[in-house]
Design a protein around this motif. Structure first.
Motif, PDB file in Angstrom:
ATOM      1  N   HIS A 132       0.835  -1.203   0.000  1.00 42.82           N
ATOM      2  CA  HIS A 132       0.000   0.000   0.000  1.00 42.82           C
ATOM      3  C   HIS A 132       0.870   1.254   0.000  1.00 42.82           C
ATOM      4  O   HIS A 132       1.974   1.259   0.552  1.00 42.82           O
ATOM      5  N   LYS A 133       0.321   2.312  -0.595  1.00 38.00           N
ATOM      6  CA  LYS A 133       0.936   3.641  -0.557  1.00 38.00           C
ATOM      7  C   LYS A 133      -0.120   4.614  -0.032  1.00 38.00           C
ATOM      8  O   LYS A 133      -1.229   4.654  -0.550  1.00 38.00           O
ATOM      9  N   VAL A 134       0.246   5.392   0.964  1.00 36.89           N
ATOM     10  CA  VAL A 134      -0.694   6.320   1.589  1.00 36.89           C
ATOM     11  C   VAL A 134      -0.128   7.735   1.486  1.00 36.89           C
ATOM     12  O   VAL A 134       1.030   7.973   1.854  1.00 36.89           O
ATOM     13  N   SER A 135      -0.931   8.656   1.006  1.00 39.25           N
ATOM     14  CA  SER A 135      -0.515  10.054   0.856  1.00 39.25           C
ATOM     15  C   SER A 135      -1.153  10.923   1.932  1.00 39.25           C
ATOM     16  O   SER A 135      -2.358  10.834   2.194  1.00 39.25           O
ATOM     17  N   GLY A 136      -0.351  11.782   2.519  1.00 41.65           N
ATOM     18  CA  GLY A 136      -0.855  12.707   3.536  1.00 41.65           C
ATOM     19  C   GLY A 136      -1.845  13.708   2.991  1.00 41.65           C
ATOM     20  O   GLY A 136      -2.593  14.332   3.756  1.00 41.65           O
ATOM     21  N   ASN A 137      -1.873  13.862   1.675  1.00 43.81           N
ATOM     22  CA  ASN A 137      -2.803  14.800   1.049  1.00 43.81           C
ATOM     23  C   ASN A 137      -4.250  14.356   1.199  1.00 43.81           C
ATOM     24  O   ASN A 137      -5.173  15.145   0.992  1.00 43.81           O
ATOM     25  N   ASP A 138      -4.447  13.081   1.578  1.00 42.91           N
ATOM     26  CA  ASP A 138      -5.803  12.539   1.690  1.00 42.91           C
ATOM     27  C   ASP A 138      -6.432  12.771   3.061  1.00 42.91           C
ATOM     28  O   ASP A 138      -7.543  12.295   3.319  1.00 42.91           O
ATOM     29  N   PHE A 139      -5.733  13.500   3.931  1.00 39.87           N
ATOM     30  CA  PHE A 139      -6.220  13.697   5.296  1.00 39.87           C
ATOM     31  C   PHE A 139      -6.367  15.183   5.604  1.00 39.87           C
ATOM     32  O   PHE A 139      -5.595  16.001   5.105  1.00 39.87           O
ATOM     33  N   PRO A 140      -7.355  15.548   6.426  1.00 36.02           N
ATOM     34  CA  PRO A 140      -7.558  16.964   6.768  1.00 36.02           C
ATOM     35  C   PRO A 140      -6.348  17.585   7.445  1.00 36.02           C
ATOM     36  O   PRO A 140      -6.045  18.760   7.244  1.00 36.02           O
ATOM     37  N   GLU A 141      -5.663  16.788   8.284  1.00 35.29           N
ATOM     38  CA  GLU A 141      -4.470  17.273   8.980  1.00 35.29           C
ATOM     39  C   GLU A 141      -3.300  16.344   8.668  1.00 35.29           C
ATOM     40  O   GLU A 141      -3.476  15.138   8.519  1.00 35.29           O
ATOM     41  N   SER A 142      -2.105  16.915   8.589  1.00 35.53           N
ATOM     42  CA  SER A 142      -0.930  16.106   8.297  1.00 35.53           C
ATOM     43  C   SER A 142      -0.161  15.812   9.580  1.00 35.53           C
ATOM     44  O   SER A 142      -0.542  16.230  10.678  1.00 35.53           O
ATOM     45  N   LYS A 143       0.924  15.056   9.463  1.00 32.43           N
ATOM     46  CA  LYS A 143       1.789  14.796  10.600  1.00 32.43           C
ATOM     47  C   LYS A 143       2.120  16.129  11.265  1.00 32.43           C
ATOM     48  O   LYS A 143       2.366  17.110  10.556  1.00 32.43           O
ATOM     49  N   PRO A 144       2.069  16.246  12.582  1.00 30.21           N
ATOM     50  CA  PRO A 144       2.096  15.195  13.611  1.00 30.21           C
ATOM     51  C   PRO A 144       0.762  14.537  13.951  1.00 30.21           C
ATOM     52  O   PRO A 144       0.699  13.751  14.892  1.00 30.21           O
ATOM     53  N   ASN A 145      -0.310  14.855  13.239  1.00 23.55           N
ATOM     54  CA  ASN A 145      -1.552  14.104  13.427  1.00 23.55           C
ATOM     55  C   ASN A 145      -1.301  12.644  13.037  1.00 23.55           C
ATOM     56  O   ASN A 145      -0.691  12.373  12.000  1.00 23.55           O
ATOM     57  N   PRO A 146      -1.768  11.679  13.826  1.00 20.67           N
ATOM     58  CA  PRO A 146      -1.450  10.268  13.573  1.00 20.67           C
ATOM     59  C   PRO A 146      -2.284   9.594  12.489  1.00 20.67           C
ATOM     60  O   PRO A 146      -2.063   8.415  12.183  1.00 20.67           O
ATOM     61  N   ALA A 147      -3.233  10.312  11.877  1.00 21.89           N
ATOM     62  CA  ALA A 147      -4.203   9.680  10.973  1.00 21.89           C
ATOM     63  C   ALA A 147      -3.544   8.872   9.861  1.00 21.89           C
ATOM     64  O   ALA A 147      -4.006   7.775   9.520  1.00 21.89           O
TER      65      ALA A 147
END
Length: 218
Positions: A132-147
């Motif tokens: 799998h490849k996961v992009s931070g662009n797919d989340f409302p908040e980026s690291k340091p948020n753990p999502a």
């Protein structure tokens, strides 16, 4: 027992962070803004969406965030294609092959957009190893948020206690620890801008890791 390794990409798999910095400076010059190295260091591990929101707010830019990101990615891809001396981090390909050949599941969780992740993976022939490849662009908040790391563990169908994250940035390490995942910090030569003190362990060379060491981490 560890079953899944979640890798960050920039600064962990590939030495691309200097190139990101280089093209960002070109863009900042075009925008007529001055982003100091100290400010830039705080962006490491953040998604472009969060970075450009900070820049837009700080410098009161009228540009749309999506347009700023698209312009930066265009500059990066053009530079990436021309840069022949861009390589994977020394020893990481051997570690990836060792883990893969011994049945470990590998996932990448990067703050970069998927088009950048795909570009790196195609150039260095990494797709065969990662499920799998996961992009931070797919989340409302980026690291340091753990999502992003929680999603990576979910996709891998692996409980967080059976995962490990390999990260280099302060924000990424904080995200891994917030997700309840054991974190190994990779400290590449000459990189001192990131606080890695919250990591469970720190390595300077991928030769310090192999399948047998990783599988028995508690």
């Amino acid at each position: 027992m560890i079953k899944t390794i979640i890798f960050d990409m920039d600064g962990v798999l590939v030495n691309s962070e200097p190139l990101h910095h280089e093209v960002s400076l070109v863009q900042f010059k075009e925008l007529n803004i001055e982003v100091t190295n100290e400010i830039f260091a705080t962006f490491t591990g953040n998604s472009n969406k969060m970075i450009y929101q900070k820049i837009k707010d700080r410098f009161q830019l009228e540009h749309e965030i999506e347009d700023l990101i698209a312009a930066k990615n265009k500059l990066f891809i053009e530079a990436f294609d021309k840069k022949e001396d861009l390589h994977l981090m020394q020893g990481v390909k051997e570690l990836i092959e060792d883990l893969y050949n011994n049945g470990m599941q590998l996932v990448v969780a990067s703050s970069s957009e998927m088009e950048i992740i795909d570009k790196v993976f195609e150039r260095f022939d990494l797709n065969r190893y990662f499920t799998h490849k996961v992009s931070g662009n797919d989340f409302p908040e980026s690291k340091p948020n753990p999502a992003i790391f929680l999603k990576a563990a979910e996709l891998a169908q692996t409980p967080v206690e059976n995962c490990i994250v390999i990260e280099d940035s302060t924000n990424g390490i904080k995200a891994a620890k917030s997700a309840g995942i054991y974190c190994i910090a990779y400290k590449s030569e000459g990189v001192d801008s990131q606080d890695q003190s919250l990591a469970d362990s720190v390595i300077n060379d991928y030769k310090e890791l192999n399948y047998h060491i990783i599988k028995n981490i508690n």
